[in-house]
Design a protein around this motif. Structure first.
Motif, PDB file in Angstrom:
ATOM      1  N   UNK A 255       0.824  -1.207   0.000  1.00 45.57           N
ATOM      2  CA  UNK A 255       0.000   0.000   0.000  1.00 45.57           C
ATOM      3  C   UNK A 255       0.861   1.262   0.000  1.00 45.57           C
ATOM      4  N   UNK A 256       1.968   1.242   0.726  1.00 49.31           N
ATOM      5  CA  UNK A 256       2.860   2.403   0.715  1.00 49.31           C
ATOM      6  C   UNK A 256       3.479   2.587  -0.667  1.00 49.31           C
ATOM      7  N   UNK A 257       3.813   1.477  -1.314  1.00 48.98           N
ATOM      8  CA  UNK A 257       4.364   1.548  -2.675  1.00 48.98           C
ATOM      9  C   UNK A 257       3.359   2.181  -3.631  1.00 48.98           C
ATOM     10  N   UNK A 258       2.080   1.859  -3.442  1.00 45.80           N
ATOM     11  CA  UNK A 258       1.027   2.384  -4.311  1.00 45.80           C
ATOM     12  C   UNK A 258       0.507   3.746  -3.845  1.00 45.80           C
ATOM     13  N   UNK A 259       1.000   4.237  -2.704  1.00 52.88           N
ATOM     14  CA  UNK A 259       0.495   5.473  -2.092  1.00 52.88           C
ATOM     15  C   UNK A 259      -1.009   5.373  -1.836  1.00 52.88           C
ATOM     16  N   UNK A 260      -1.442   4.206  -1.384  1.00 52.82           N
ATOM     17  CA  UNK A 260      -2.864   3.923  -1.188  1.00 52.82           C
ATOM     18  C   UNK A 260      -3.176   3.886   0.299  1.00 52.82           C
ATOM     19  N   UNK A 261      -4.059   4.756   0.718  1.00 53.18           N
ATOM     20  CA  UNK A 261      -4.457   4.790   2.128  1.00 53.18           C
ATOM     21  C   UNK A 261      -5.925   4.395   2.256  1.00 53.18           C
ATOM     22  N   UNK A 262      -6.235   3.321   2.989  1.00 60.92           N
ATOM     23  CA  UNK A 262      -7.631   2.889   3.145  1.00 60.92           C
ATOM     24  C   UNK A 262      -8.382   3.695   4.196  1.00 60.92           C
TER      25      UNK A 262
END
Length: 281
Positions: A255-262
């Motif tokens: 998720x950090x690699x994708x800059x994705x925050x749920x």
């Protein structure tokens, strides 16, 4: 010398206390993949734990007023829905003033505001499924004063067909009642610590939710990574198991690699924690 006699708090104060406590408990929970926690800012360069705490505390007056409005109106109808909408917008303005414009808890205001009002409407009814259904009935009523917005959530719903926070509320929070609460209770019953039980509840939400925050930041690829990664943790035995912790670290890194925050899942976890404790009031 007379003993100090403290009067019990009124229900609206208790509900606001409980809702803010749920927000702070969600923020403090660690390690949460992609999210602000005690380790750091996750995928959010503009947030930190202190900011999340300050934001949560800024919402106490709004949440208390929502409970008071529910008590005053006494029924699920358009006048109450309109007042909740107005109070929610005022609460959002207070939050943004506190955070210097950072959207920390907009989704949580919506979810917790509805649940606080639902609990205040019927003080003797504390079953989580009943409260969630009652909140859903409130969410189905249109608020004619709501401003038209082309928000990130609106754009994501248009592009991907994901329902987001509004649909979750209108359906009675199925991610909470059907996934998070059962997982929370299962993990506790299996002997997991409260931290691990709450992490497992969060993962159950992540595995089932079309999180519009993730879709906005990382598209369908990000949502697939979130859902598949969360399921992998639970399938490996949950966050309390060694294999589950390995999967949890892998999900966090992805998720950090994708800059994705749920962020949508985080808001619903706070609502889950509120419902879990609401019966004790």
């Amino acid at each position: 010398m007379k003993a100090l006699c403290l009067q019990p708090l009124a229900l609206p104060d208790q509900l606001a206390d409980l809702a803010v406590e749920a927000l702070i408990d969600e923020a403090d929970l660690s390690p949460k993949p992609g999210l602000v926690d005690r380790r750091g800012s996750g995928a959010h360069g503009d947030m930190n734990l202190a900011l999340m705490h300050a934001s949560a505390l800024s919402l106490w007056p709004c949440l208390r007023q929502m409970a008071e409005a529910a008590q005053r109106h006494g029924e699920i109808a358009a006048p109450l829905r309109a007042e909740l909408g107005r109070l929610g917008r005022e609460g959002e303005a207070a939050m943004l003033a506190t955070t210097a414009g950072v959207n920390t808890h907009r989704g949580a205001i919506w979810a917790l505001g509805l649940l606080v009002a639902a609990r205040a409407l019927s003080p003797l009814s504390s079953d989580p499924h009943t409260l969630a259904a009652r909140a859903g009935r409130l969410a189905l009523i249109d608020d004619p004063a709501a401003p038209a917005q082309d928000s990130h959530g609106t754009q994501v719903r248009r592009r991907y067909g994901a329902g987001g926070a509004r649909e979750q509320a209108q359906q009675g929070f199925p991610a909470i009642t059907g996934h998070a609460l059962p997982q929370l209770w299962r993990s506790r019953a299996a002997g997991a610590s409260e931290t691990h039980a709450r992490l497992d509840a969060l993962l159950a939400i992540m595995a089932s939710l079309g999180d519009t925050c993730v879709l906005w930041r990382a598209g369908q690829q990000g949502l697939d990574a979130l859902q598949q990664g969360a399921r992998a943790v639970l399938d490996a035995g949950g966050s309390a198991s060694l294999a589950g912790r390995r999967q949890l670290r892998a999900l966090d890194a992805r998720l950090l690699q994708l800059n994705a925050s749920p962020g949508g899942a985080a808001d619903l976890l706070a609502a889950c924690l509120f419902l879990d404790k609401a019966g004790s009031l």
